[in-house]
Enzyme design. Structure first.
Site, mmCIF file in Angstrom:
data_model
loop_
_atom_site.group_PDB
_atom_site.id
_atom_site.type_symbol
_atom_site.label_atom_id
_atom_site.label_comp_id
_atom_site.label_asym_id
_atom_site.label_seq_id
_atom_site.Cartn_x
_atom_site.Cartn_y
_atom_site.Cartn_z
ATOM 1 N N ASP A 68 0.825 -1.212 0.000
ATOM 2 C CA ASP A 68 0.000 0.000 0.000
ATOM 3 C C ASP A 68 0.855 1.257 0.000
ATOM 4 O O ASP A 68 2.020 1.252 0.413
ATOM 5 C CB ASP A 68 -0.951 0.011 1.201
ATOM 6 C CG ASP A 68 -0.221 -0.035 2.546
ATOM 7 O OD1 ASP A 68 0.728 -0.832 2.668
ATOM 8 O OD2 ASP A 68 -0.600 0.725 3.464
ATOM 9 N N GLU A 133 -0.028 -0.888 5.851
ATOM 10 C CA GLU A 133 1.010 -0.395 6.761
ATOM 11 C C GLU A 133 0.879 1.107 6.922
ATOM 12 O O GLU A 133 1.146 1.661 7.987
ATOM 13 C CB GLU A 133 2.397 -0.747 6.224
ATOM 14 C CG GLU A 133 3.538 -0.528 7.214
ATOM 15 C CD GLU A 133 4.137 0.874 7.179
ATOM 16 O OE1 GLU A 133 4.914 1.224 8.091
ATOM 17 O OE2 GLU A 133 3.829 1.634 6.233
#
Length: 375
Positions: A68, A133
């Site tokens: 991400d 994250e």
């Protein structure tokens, strides 16, 4: 530029994986890993995609990272669209180039080269990848770690590909991180008219001596691995917006970045004792986002330092500065954890970029680490 690391990085950047949306990045990585004999276990939780992959058995070296990225901001301010990777003057531009799709590509290509040269490697090589994250991180690495611990999965060494470097790749290696503890504190008073203070109780006035003493505390002096613990007030809110109303409550939010000299319980106890000393009425909510961890000199740190020195001819600094990373969750497994990744000068910024040659170098470093630990 024809290079497997650059090409894979570009393919990942083209997938707009805004946290926690993976946007197909993991499918691409899984395909590459399965092609070289990895067993892949998808471990999705809620809206977050994760996978745990392994090849071989025995002493285990895992590479960890996230697919991400943070939002690109105003796309018109980029020199090229943020999800259209472009190389200019040797720099690869695109959201996630440095944080951390370049590292993911370097890891996978390193694994491909390693397996080609060591098809019967002695130890186990693994990957722990998440799509959350950058946002809440509630359903990412922490959940995978909990599942692995519940079944007594072995993890000896973990290399996290976060962008650790400052000026040249490998100049800084993170062998630990500070803990992070946030306090959400509400001081209760009695609302009233400013002309009648005797009928009210101003929580701002009451809290001022407490806050003054709080910011003056020297929590510790750090140690050879960690700087001194830092406390910073992040938010203060009170009042109705009117100039004739004494507020009924004061909200204060403050954060500690703490060393291994302290525990979160020690910090909480000192704050609560100070609140009692100043006879405040309060409610308090704590959020511990990570304990401090440290990987001392040993097989993993030595292997990482050796790889950097071999390919970049510099001696890396071992630091614990900066924010938190998913390494804090992985350290719970008792693994040695080290972070090594590209230069972090442009992460989360407009025109995020990474030196293309650095990614090629990083893949060589990762491969050498594999060769030292699990060949």
């Amino acid at each position: 530029m024809s290079c497997p690391v650059i090409e894979l990085t570009q393919q990942l950047i083209r997938r707009p994986s805004l946290s926690p949306d993976d946007a197909g990045c993991q499918a691409l990585l899984i395909e590459r890993l399965q092609a070289i004999g990895f067993t892949v276990e998808r471990m999705d939780f809620a809206d977050t995609q994760n996978f745990w992959a392994w090849r071989g058995q025995g002493e285990t070296l895992a590479f960890a990272g996230h697919t991400d990225v943070v939002p690109p901001g105003d796309a018109d301010r980029w020199i090229n669209p943020p999800f259209e990777p472009t190389i200019r003057d040797g720099m690869l531009f695109g959201r996630g180039a440095a944080d951390m799709k370049g590292s993911l590509a370097a890891m996978v290509v390193a694994a491909e080269r390693f397996v080609a040269q060591h098809p019967n490697h002695a130890g186990r090589l693994a990957f722990l990848i998440t799509s959350d994250e950058e946002a809440s991180a509630h359903n990412g690495t922490v959940k995978v770690v909990e599942a692995l611990m519940a079944r007594n999965e072995r993890l000896d060494y973990c290399l996290v590909g976060e962008p650790s470097s400052i000026e040249v790749v490998g100049d800084v290696v993170k062998n630990g991180r500070r803990g992070s503890l946030t306090c959400n504190l509400t001081i209760h008073g009695v609302q009233g008219h400013v002309a009648y203070p005797h009928l009210a109780d101003n929580p701002v006035h009451r809290a001022a001596p407490f806050l003054n003493e709080l910011v003056a505390i020297e929590w510790d002096q750090g140690n050879e691995f960690f700087p001194a613990t830092s406390m910073q007030i992040a938010n203060i809110q009170a009042g109705t917006g009117s100039n004739n109303v004494i507020p009924g409550e004061l909200f204060v939010q403050f954060n500690f970045r703490f060393s291994t000299e302290l525990t979160d319980e020690m910090i909480k106890a000192q704050v609560l004792a100070l609140l009692e000393k100043h006879q405040l009425r309060y409610t308090v909510d704590w959020w511990l986002s990570g304990q401090p961890f440290l990987t001392a000199r040993g097989k993993l740190v030595d292997a990482v330092v050796n790889a950097v020195e071999h390919y970049n001819e510099i001696k890396p600094q071992l630091l614990t500065t900066g924010g938190t990373s998913d390494g804090r969750f992985i350290a719970r497994m008792g693994a040695q954890v080290v972070e090594l990744g590209p230069v972090n000068a442009t992460i989360h910024k407009i025109n995020e970029c990474v030196n293309a040659a650095d990614l090629q170098l990083l893949a060589r470093m990762y491969q050498r680490i594999m060769e030292q630990l699990v060949a």
